[in-house]
Scaffold this active site. Sequence first.
Site, PDB file in Angstrom:
ATOM      1  N   SER A  60       0.810  -1.226   0.000  1.00  0.00           N
ATOM      2  CA  SER A  60       0.000   0.000   0.000  1.00  0.00           C
ATOM      3  C   SER A  60       0.841   1.274   0.000  1.00  0.00           C
ATOM      4  CB  SER A  60      -0.962  -0.054   1.186  1.00  0.00           C
ATOM      5  OG  SER A  60      -2.056   0.766   0.960  1.00  0.00           O
ATOM      6  N   ASP A  88      -1.240   6.583  -3.579  1.00  0.00           N
ATOM      7  CA  ASP A  88      -0.224   5.807  -2.876  1.00  0.00           C
ATOM      8  C   ASP A  88       0.256   4.684  -3.806  1.00  0.00           C
ATOM      9  OD1 ASP A  88      -2.509   4.237  -2.782  1.00  0.00           O
ATOM     10  OD2 ASP A  88      -2.078   3.442  -0.799  1.00  0.00           O
ATOM     11  N   ASP A 116      -0.497   1.593  -4.266  1.00  0.00           N
ATOM     12  CA  ASP A 116      -1.453   0.667  -4.887  1.00  0.00           C
ATOM     13  C   ASP A 116      -2.768   1.319  -5.302  1.00  0.00           C
ATOM     14  OD1 ASP A 116      -2.244   0.994  -2.212  1.00  0.00           O
ATOM     15  OD2 ASP A 116      -3.214  -0.968  -2.166  1.00  0.00           O
ATOM     16  N   ASP A 175      -5.366   2.689  -3.771  1.00  0.00           N
ATOM     17  CA  ASP A 175      -6.650   2.747  -3.066  1.00  0.00           C
ATOM     18  C   ASP A 175      -6.806   4.112  -2.397  1.00  0.00           C
ATOM     19  OD1 ASP A 175      -4.687   2.166  -1.192  1.00  0.00           O
ATOM     20  OD2 ASP A 175      -5.958   0.837   0.003  1.00  0.00           O
TER      21      ASP A 175
HETATM   22 MG    MG Z   1      -3.003   1.770  -0.371  1.00  0.00          MG
END
Ligand code: MG
Length: 435
Positions: free
Chosen positions: A91, A229, A231, A233
């Site tokens: 993440s 960020d 990834d 999300d």
């Molecule tokens: Mg993330």
Amino acid sequence: MSLFGSSGIRGRVFEEITLELASDIGKAVGSSYKRVLIGRDTRTSGEMFRSAIVSGILSSGAEAFDAGIVSTPTLAWGGRGFDCGLMITASHNPGEYNGVKFWNPNGLAFLKEQRDKLDDQLNRKEFEPVPWDKIGSLSGYDTAVEEHMEKILSGVGTSDIKVVVDCGGGATFNITPALLKRMGCDVVVLNGEPDGRFSARNPEPIEENLSGLIGAVKSSNADLGIAHDGDGDRMTAVDEKGRYIGGDKLLSILALNEVIDSLVVPVDASMVVDDLLPDAQIYRTRVGDVFVGEELKKRNADFGAEPSGTWIFPRHFLCPDGVYAGALLAEMVSGKKLSEMADEVPEYPQQVEGIMFDTRRREEITKGLDEKMRSIDCVELTTIDGWRLQFEEGWALVRLSGTEPKVRIKVEAREPNTVDDIYRTIHSITEEVLR
Ligand code: MG
């Protein structure tokens, strides 16, 4: 010992997250889920862990489908046609970390029963490989990005603004810039090459890591800056004046756009939303987007949000989606300047502190704090995650951090004097217990 944090399994590469653990995760998942979609972000260890996890999945007789490098919401949306989705990512953590996020086909992260079962399997390590003629197979799955893009385009309108997108070298490089172009935006891309070392900036999209984006928005006279960020999300923003817009400010802006009846936020979110949405039902959960997602589903609420930059739009999908959030914000900014939206959201004074404590005394301190907090005169005390004390003009939250040996105190009120008053009381009581 539980390997699960609130967002799946995560740790340092080759330390907590070993090849053996990755292979065991594959074996455990493959024993319960027969068709598994797998994706990864841009980290240097991503391909290595993908191979290990896939080996484990195939050895248990299940089928693996590889979506390649994709954002977490892209993987989760792609996973709706599978038994589960595995996203290899740490993440917003730096490049030396990696981990796995586990997704159900409906976009919710693995629920407690699922996490407990996996944990149990990983601790026991009693994996039985299938006979040689039952070994599973691996297929490519290269439509995830296009599917996700079409899903988002069906839910947002067009936008003719100029946007700078900072992918930070992470997984959104292959979706957010192209998506915004398809919406009609004039797009400037920053850190849009996959970079698993995150050499341009730390992947956490907080103000101190976004000086490059802030500079680029100003120098290119853009209407909006968007940061993700590692990834994707998460999404935070920069307004056309070059001001960072994240945290509770962005939470409020998006909530005003989304909320009709109800909103889900963690216990540490600002009370500004309570004042901006006086008629809405606001549910507070433990800190962690997984808990926000679960509560959202349970309450059938309109919007779920964490000040960290994690936004869940149930009218779209239950997985936090920074890519969708960025597209939606681009659409909103085509109608009104982000600086104007931001200036309409009040900012209440806050005080935040972390006090070190001896973790060997955790139990005693928890007990002491519980006793003291319950004796304070307040409107409402909630103990979902630490102690949250609601007062007429403000609130305080006291939590023992799960990751650091610190007691965290957060106080917010409408007026600075009230913050001082509440803070003094809470701080001295906490110090007393820690002594
Ligand atoms: Mg993330």
